[in-house]
Design an enzyme around this catalytic site. Structure first.
Site, mmCIF file in Angstrom:
data_model
loop_
_atom_site.group_PDB
_atom_site.id
_atom_site.type_symbol
_atom_site.label_atom_id
_atom_site.label_comp_id
_atom_site.label_asym_id
_atom_site.label_seq_id
_atom_site.Cartn_x
_atom_site.Cartn_y
_atom_site.Cartn_z
ATOM 1 C CG ASP A 1 -17.740 -10.187 11.789
ATOM 2 O OD1 ASP A 1 -16.938 -9.951 10.880
ATOM 3 O OD2 ASP A 1 -18.971 -10.218 11.626
ATOM 4 C CD GLU B 1 -14.766 -6.295 10.493
ATOM 5 O OE1 GLU B 1 -14.823 -6.170 9.271
ATOM 6 O OE2 GLU B 1 -15.788 -6.550 11.154
#
Ligand code: NOJ
Ligand code: CA
Length: 556
Positions: free
Chosen positions: A221, A277
Site C-alpha cells: 500500500d 501500489e
C-alpha cells in the site's frame, strides 16, 4: 501454525516461481465478498467458502485487502496489529485455513501490507503519544513542533489525501497542546518515519510472519509514499511532476527499502512476490519500482485511467510493454479496484467526467449503463489478451455498476466524513457482492444484513443467475480466462495490426484481437471467432465490442 515444510507441500508455489509474470489475480475486498456469520460484514470464512467460485472462474491467485486488527476507520487500511486478524473478520486460524484451501485449489494468496502508516490505536503510536518529544518512541512516527509563536500552526502546508490538513496537534502527556504528527491520510493513520531503523526492522518481522504462514506475496500500500523530504518543505503542487515528484510521493529513498524486502523474499525459492501500489507517472518512473532487485510488479494505473479510445489505449499498452520490458518486468493490467468508480459506470459516462473523488446522489452525471456494460465487456477481452499479469476486482466479473445512490447516513469512507459530504469517496464500489438472486442480501449472508445497502437491481446480476446464462458477463470472464490459458496469452508477444480512430487490433499467442470503438458494426477478417463480448450481427462485430479470432488452419 503449520511448519514451512508442510506449507510447501500444499502450496502451488514452487511449480513455477515466476507465476506472477502472467497471473490473473482476483482482488478480494473482505468486508464485501461473503459474510459467513451473518453480521453484515464479509469475513475470512466467507472468503474460504467462496474460493470454489473463484477457482471455477479460472483466476490464478487472490489478493486480500487488509483483514488485520484495526478500528476500521479506513476499512482496515488503518492497522492496529499487523500480525493479528480483526475479530470482525475472524482469527489467524481462519486465515491458515483459507491459505490451505486456496493452495489446495491451486490458487496463490497475496495479502496487503500497509507500511506507510499504522492506526493511531497501534501500540507503537500510543507509546509515542505517552513519551516525550524527541524520544525514541516519537521517532517511529513523524512528530514535529508547530510553527507560530506558540507552535499553533502546522509544520507545513501538506494536505491529507482524504481532505484537510495532513497534520494533527496532540495533547502532551501533561495535558498541554504539544507537537504535531503527520498523516497523509486520515487523522487516525499516522505516517511512520522510514528513516528509523526500528521501523525498518519491525516490517522485516511482519514480512517474515506472513511469509512463514504461507502467503505468496504482498500488495504494498502507498508504495510511493514512505520516503519524506526530511526538511518538510511546503508542497508546491504546481512544481511537482514525475521528475520532481514533491516532498513525499515517489522519492528515491523508497527503493532501498524494497531492495531489502526483495532480498528477503528471494530467500524463499518458491515464487513469493511484491506488487507496488504506486501512483507514479510516467510509466518509465513507475518501472523503477520493478527493477530486478526490487518489486516484481506494480499496478498499471495509467492503463486504468486511459479513456475509451483506440489510439489512447494503443499508446498506453505500447508504452507499458516498453517501460516494464526495459527492466525485465511484466506489465500489469488493471481495470478497477476498491478505490475507483466501477468500470461499467466509468465507461458509461462522458470521458471528461471528474471521477477523482467518487460520485454520488448529487453528482450531475449523464450515465448510460447499457453502453458502459458493452464497453466494459469489450475492455475485458482487450485486457485479458494482453501479455503480462491482469488484476480483476471482485464484482467486475459480474458487471456490477457503481452504486451511486447510497444514502448519506450509510456512507462510511473517511473522504466523505473529512470533507463533510463534499466528496463522495469510494463506498459506491465496495457494496457487498450478490451471490444468489433469491436469498437475503442476495446470498452475501443468510441474515440479510449488509454494511452498505445493495441495490434491488442486483438480483439480476447475482452469480447464480449469471452462471446459467451463457451470455452473462460472468461466463464471458470465465471463457476469456480459459482461452487466455489455452493460448498462453499472458506470456505472448504482441504485434500491432490495425489502429485507427475506430479500431484497435493486434496479434498475440496465435490469436487476433479486434476491438470496435465505432458506432457501426465491423466486418471481421477471415478466421474463427473464439469469443466475442457481444453476439455478432450477421457475422460482423457490433459497436463497442471486441472479439478474439483464430485462423481455421491454426486450429486444424
Ligand atoms: C490505498 C488503498 O488502496 C486505499 O484504500 C487506502 O485508503 C489508502 N491507500 C491509505 O492506506
Ligand atoms: Ca461477518
Amino acid at each position: 501454525m503449520p511448519a514451512m515444510s508442510e506449507m510447501a507441500a500444499t502450496s502451488p508455489a514452487g511449480r513455477d516461481a515466476e507465476w506472477w509474470r502472467t497471473a490473473v489475480i482476483y482482488q478480494v475486498y473482505p468486508r464485501s465478498f461473503a459474510d459467513a456469520n451473518g453480521d453484515g460484514i464479509g469475513d475470512i470464512r466467507g472468503i474460504t467458502e467462496g474460493l470454489g467460485a473463484l477457482s471455477e472462474l479460472g483466476v490464478d491467485a487472490i489478493w486480500l485487502s487488509p483483514f488485520y486488527r484495526s478500528p476500521q476507520n479506513d476499512a482496515g487500511y488503518d492497522v492496529a496489529d499487523y500480525c493479528d486478524v480483526d475479530p470482525i473478520f475472524g482469527t489467524l486460524a481462519d486465515v491458515d485455513e483459507l491459505i490451505a484451501r486456496a493452495h489446495a485449489l491451486g490458487l496463490r494468496v497475496i495479502v496487503d501490507l500497509v507500511p506507510n502508516h499504522s492506526s493511531s490505536e497501534h501500540r507503537w503510536f500510543q507509546e509515542a503519544l505517552a513519551s516525550a518529544p524527541g524520544s525514541v518512541e516519537r521517532g517511529r512516527y513523524i512528530f514535529r513542533d508547530g510553527r507560530g509563536s506558540c507552535g499553533e500552526l502546522p509544520p507545513n502546508n501538506w494536505q491529507s489525501v482524504f481532505g484537510g490538513a495532513a497534520w494533527t496537534r496532540i495533547l502532551e502527556p501533561n495535558g498541554t497542546p504539544g507537537q504535531w504528527y503527520l498523516h497523509l491520510f486520515d487523522t487516525t493513520q499516522p505516517d511512520f518515519d522510514w528513516t528509523s531503523a526500528w521501523v525498518q526492522d519491525r516490517f522485516i518481522e511482519i514480512l517474515l510472519f506472513w511469509l512463514d504462514r504461507g502467503v505468496d506475496g504482498f500488495r504494498v500500500d502507498v508504495a510511493h509514499g514512505l520516503d519524506k523530504d526530511q526538511g518538510l518543505p511546503d508542497y508546491d503542487a504546481t512544481a511537482a511532476s514525475a521528475f520532481t515528484p514533491g516532498p513525499y510521493w515517489g522519492r528515491p529513498g523508497v527503493h532501498e527499502i524494497y531492495r531489502e524486502w526483495r532480498a528477503l523474499l528471494d530467500t524463499y525459492s518458491d515464487g513469493r512476490m511484491l506488487c507496488a501500489e504506486a501512483w507514479v507517472s510516467p510509466l518509465e518512473s513507475l518501472a523503477e519500482w520493478v527493477r530486478p532487485d526490487q518489486m516484481h510488479q506494480a499496478f498499471n494505473f495509467e492503463y486504468l485511467v486511459t479513456r475509451w479510445h483506440p489510439t489512447a489505449l494503443r499508446d498506453v499498452i505500447r508504452d507499458s510493454l516498453s517501460a516494464f520490458g526495459a527492466v525485465g518486468a511484466p506489465s500489469t493490467w488493471v481495470l478497477s479496484n476498491h478505490d475507483v468508480v466501477r468500470l461499467v459506470t466509468r465507461l458509461g459516462l462522458p470521458t471528461d467526467t471528474d471521477l477523482s473523488h467518487g460520485i454520488g446522489r448529487t453528482t450531475a452525471v449523464s450515465l448510460d449503463l447499457t453502453v458502459g456494460l458493452r464497453r466494459a465487456r469489450a475492455a475485458t477481452l482487450l485486457t485479458l489478451a494482453l501479455p503480462g499479469s491482469a488484476y480483476v476486482y471482485q464484482g467486475e466479473e459480474l458487471g456490477l455498476p457503481e452504486v451511486i445512490d447510497i444514502p448519506d447516513g450509510a456512507r462510511q469512507d473517511p473522504t466523505w466524513n473529512r470533507t463533510n459530504g463534499e466528496r463522495f469517496g469510494r463506498d459506491g464500489c465496495r457494496v457487498p457482492l450478490p451471490w444468489t438472486a433469491s436469498d437475503p442480501a442476495f446470498g452475501f449472508n443468510t441474515t440479510g444484513a449488509a454494511w452498505l445497502p445493495q441495490p434491488a437491481g442486483w438480483r439480476d446480476l447475482a452469480r447464480d443467475v449469471q452462471r446459467t446464462d451463457s451470455t452473462s458477463t460472468l461466463r464471458l470472464y470465465q471463457e476469456a480466462l480459459r482461452l487466455r490459458r489455452v493460448h498462453s496469452l499472458g506470456g505472448g508477444e504482441l504485434t500491432w495490426h490495425d489502429v485507427s480512430d475506430s479500431v484497435l487490433s493486434f496479434r498475440v499467442g496465435g490469436l487476433r484481437v479486434i476491438v470496435n470503438f465505432s458506432q457501426t458494426a465491423l466486418e471481421l477478417p477471415p478466421g474463427r471467432v473464439v469469443v466475442s463480448s457481444a453476439p455478432l450481427e450477421a457475422g460482423a462485430l457490433p459497436a463497442d465490442s471486441a472479439a478474439w479470432l483464430i485462423d481455421e488452419e491454426a486450429v486444424a
